[in-house]
Design a protein around this motif. Structure first.
Motif, PDB file in Angstrom:
ATOM      1  N   LEU A  56       0.841  -1.209   0.000  1.00  0.00           N
ATOM      2  CA  LEU A  56       0.000   0.000   0.000  1.00  0.00           C
ATOM      3  C   LEU A  56       0.870   1.251   0.000  1.00  0.00           C
ATOM      4  N   TYR A  57       1.913   1.245   0.828  1.00  0.00           N
ATOM      5  CA  TYR A  57       2.784   2.424   0.907  1.00  0.00           C
ATOM      6  C   TYR A  57       3.473   2.689  -0.439  1.00  0.00           C
ATOM      7  N   ALA A  58       3.858   1.595  -1.129  1.00  0.00           N
ATOM      8  CA  ALA A  58       4.544   1.752  -2.416  1.00  0.00           C
ATOM      9  C   ALA A  58       3.611   2.191  -3.533  1.00  0.00           C
ATOM     10  N   SER A  59       2.320   2.301  -3.214  1.00  0.00           N
ATOM     11  CA  SER A  59       1.336   2.691  -4.232  1.00  0.00           C
ATOM     12  C   SER A  59       0.764   4.081  -4.010  1.00  0.00           C
ATOM     13  N   ILE A  60       1.284   4.806  -3.025  1.00  0.00           N
ATOM     14  CA  ILE A  60       0.701   6.127  -2.716  1.00  0.00           C
ATOM     15  C   ILE A  60       1.614   7.256  -3.189  1.00  0.00           C
ATOM     16  N   ALA A  61       2.734   7.470  -2.495  1.00  0.00           N
ATOM     17  CA  ALA A  61       3.651   8.551  -2.899  1.00  0.00           C
ATOM     18  C   ALA A  61       4.173   8.377  -4.322  1.00  0.00           C
ATOM     19  N   PRO A  62       4.542   7.160  -4.764  1.00  0.00           N
ATOM     20  CA  PRO A  62       5.026   7.012  -6.146  1.00  0.00           C
ATOM     21  C   PRO A  62       4.014   7.461  -7.197  1.00  0.00           C
ATOM     22  N   ILE A  63       2.729   7.144  -6.966  1.00  0.00           N
ATOM     23  CA  ILE A  63       1.702   7.550  -7.937  1.00  0.00           C
ATOM     24  C   ILE A  63       1.606   9.075  -7.990  1.00  0.00           C
ATOM     25  N   ALA A 110      15.093   0.667  -3.723  1.00  0.00           N
ATOM     26  CA  ALA A 110      14.187   1.599  -4.417  1.00  0.00           C
ATOM     27  C   ALA A 110      14.875   2.937  -4.655  1.00  0.00           C
ATOM     28  N   ALA A 111      15.596   3.427  -3.638  1.00  0.00           N
ATOM     29  CA  ALA A 111      16.284   4.719  -3.773  1.00  0.00           C
ATOM     30  C   ALA A 111      17.361   4.650  -4.854  1.00  0.00           C
ATOM     31  N   LEU A 112      18.130   3.574  -4.844  1.00  0.00           N
ATOM     32  CA  LEU A 112      19.203   3.420  -5.828  1.00  0.00           C
ATOM     33  C   LEU A 112      18.628   3.308  -7.240  1.00  0.00           C
ATOM     34  N   PHE A 323       8.999  -0.088  -1.800  1.00  0.00           N
ATOM     35  CA  PHE A 323      10.045  -0.858  -2.484  1.00  0.00           C
ATOM     36  C   PHE A 323       9.957  -0.514  -3.966  1.00  0.00           C
ATOM     37  N   PRO A 324      10.856  -1.018  -4.825  1.00  0.00           N
ATOM     38  CA  PRO A 324      10.879  -0.572  -6.227  1.00  0.00           C
ATOM     39  C   PRO A 324       9.541  -0.731  -6.951  1.00  0.00           C
TER      40      PRO A 324
END
Length: 573
Positions: A56-63, A110-112, A323-324
């Motif tokens: 869920l977290y990987a689907s909020i800020a990235p979008i 993910a950062a790299l 995550f990526p």
């Protein structure tokens, strides 16, 4: 200045044109994608070896970040199957799943990956992805789909099993098969069967009931949600967790936390190659989907800006417990079909997921992991496409060998080895093909000024003139091949007085090739044969003029092949 800002911030362009109609369409699309994305996000976090909330977290800020920096109006960014598997494969060699170190390593990965993508975008290096041929990508995704499906069988059966490739997974599953929890197996098998039926059989049933195609499409896409609800209620109502059915358990009720990746020299060295491979594969998958959807609405995608958008999305994931990520095929198609007009649909989806993270997570406490595994299996098996083997065999044996090798290496050694083999094979195939360019001896088509291959057409030739058309740019890998070709053609033919290189297909001549042309000129001169060029392209001519080759060349440069042959024939009479 304004143009540059708009290029780096596409939101400034579509934001000015935003209206009520677009808002309505984007909200509807966001609602549908949110419903679909909740179980998907949880499932892909499980696949990556992370707690479900990470999905869920990987689907909020990235979008949200992609909506600001991305150029596709329909691409839905978030966790995807192949990248999640690559994440698990990369991290499992470094730290143990379930530990705090594993989650931090996922943030760092993910950062790299984000920094690599961002750097490629700023320096306009999107062309790097072109070194992965489509057949190799298809082979890699097919093999990855099989590994992903196999890796989820342990959750379907409720057993412990592990492995980074198909052989290891099959052996591990065989060793633990006797430990199967039959209640879990029944849930997993029924869920998988239902999801397959939803994909193929539900639509005709709903259409027979008289429902519109729009409503039918929505109901088909929400099939996974129905499975989640029913199996969660079954586990809760019958206390199946006490009977060995593994469940998701506690999921924090909160917005994505602020997190920081960790970069020690040792960790950086271990993650650099996996991050690069994830970046390339993610970008290729994302740009393919984005360009396909954009073409349907005659919109334009900027590949270099897409790199920046995906880079920002991955950096956002690393700072918010994710995550990526990359652009997903299935959810992007759903987003497009649901009528999304702008990236704002993605932003609204992020809001919906944030609400779910805040308010709905207690409802998935009893969600069985077998259901999430079923969701993954059904999603990834649609990516498996063995028809690429038949197509490549019929079209090009070299491409077939690359596809087959990529599939076998991925299945046998794992995803990192598979994608590395794919990249290496793509480059080697390109070098091999271009190192032996097609060189045709051509003659004049009677009654025209056109020249064609003497082996394919009835053409007019002159025994004293040999015209060779090189169908490839000349560079270090194929320059010697041209030397040998000319030497073999001219050495035994005493009638030849002129050799004309028809350069209509040559886009570039590098320094090695220029030195080969100089050598060809000297050898031909020693044999009493004159070297000429015809139909040289402007940029190539500009570079040749800057060197001494044209002054030393024994012959001339002609505007057209017809002019060259006519002038040389006239000079002999």
């Amino acid at each position: 200045m304004k143009t540059d800002l708009t290029r780096f911030l596409p939101i400034l362009k579509w934001g000015r044109e935003y209206n009520r109609s677009a808002l309505s369409n984007d909200l509807v699309a966001a609602l549908i994608v949110t419903i679909m994305l909740i179980p998907q996000s949880l499932a892909y976090a499980l696949l990556a070896g992370l707690p479900p909330e990470a999905g869920l977290y990987a689907s909020i800020a990235p979008i949200l970040l992609y909506a600001i920096f991305g150029t596709s109006r329909a691409l839905a960014v978030g966790p995807v199957a192949v990248v999640s598997l690559m994440t698990a494969a990369a991290l499992s060699h470094i730290v143990e799943q379930g530990t705090m170190g594993y989650a931090v390593a996922a943030l760092s990965l993910a950062a790299l990956s984000g920094l690599i993508l961002l750097g490629m975008g700023l320096f306009r290096l999107g062309f790097v992805a072109n070194f992965l041929s489509h057949p190799v990508i298809s082979g890699f995704i097919t093999a990855s789909g099989i590994i992903i499906a196999a890796s989820q069988i342990k959750h379907i059966l409720g057993v412990n099993a592990d492995g980074h490739n198909l052989l290891e997974l099959v052996i591990s599953l065989g060793q633990h098969l006797s430990e199967t929890n039959w209640i879990t197996a029944i849930i997993g098998i029924l869920a998988t069967g239902f999801l397959f039926w939803v994909r193929k059989g539900l639509k005709p049933v709903l259409q027979k009931m008289g429902l519109s195609s729009g409503i039918t499409g929505v109901l088909v896409k929400t099939g996974p949600v129905a499975v989640v609800v029913v199996t969660t209620l079954a586990v809760w109502g019958f206390n199946l967790a006490d009977k060995g059915v593994k469940i998701v358990g506690d999921v924090p009720q909160s917005l994505p936390p602020l997190t920081l990746p960790f970069f020690s020299p040792e960790l950086l060295g271990q993650l650099l190659l996996p991050a690069f491979l994830i970046s390339i594969i993610g970008f290729v998958e994302s740009i393919s989907v984005a360009q396909t959807l954009a073409a349907k609405r005659r919109q334009r995608i900027d590949p270099d800006q897409e790199l920046i958008g995906l880079g920002a999305a991955n950096i956002g994931a690393s700072l918010t417990g994710g995550f990526p990520v990359t652009g997903g095929f299935s959810r992007s198609v759903v987003n497009f079909d649901a009528g999304a007009e702008t990236p704002a649909a993605g932003a609204f989806t992020a809001v919906g997921l944030a609400i779910a993270a805040l308010a709905l997570t207690p409802l998935i406490y009893f969600l069985p992991k077998a259901t999430l595994a079923a969701t993954i299996i059904v999603a990834v098996l649609s990516l498996v496409d063995f028809s690429i083997l038949k197509r490549s065999w019929n079209y090009s044996k070299a491409d077939f060998s690359a596809v087959l090798t990529t599939i076998l290496v991925t299945l046998g050694l794992g995803v990192e080895a598979g994608v590395s083999a794919g990249v290496g094979l793509s480059i080697l195939l390109h070098l091999y093909k271009s190192s032996k360019p097609h060189i045709a001896e051509v003659g004049q088509v009677p009654g025209t000024e056109h020249y064609r291959n003497i082996l394919r057409h009835d053409v007019l030739t002159d025994s004293s003139i040999v015209t060779l058309r090189v169908d490839e740019s000349l560079y270090f890998a194929n320059a010697r091949y041209l030397e040998d070709k000319i030497q073999n053609r001219v050495a035994d033919d005493k009638n030849v007085r002129h050799v004309i290189l028809q350069c209509s297909a040559i886009n570039e001549i590098d320094l090695s090739a220029l030195e080969s042309l100089e050598a060809i000129n000297e050898r031909l001169k020693a044999m009493g044969v004159t070297l000429h060029l015809s139909e040289v392209k402007g940029p190539v001519m500009d570079r040749l003029k800057a060197q001494s080759f044209l002054k030393e060349m024994s012959g001339e440069v002609f505007l057209s092949q017809f002019e060259a042959e006519q002038k040389l024939k006239a000079a002999q009479h």
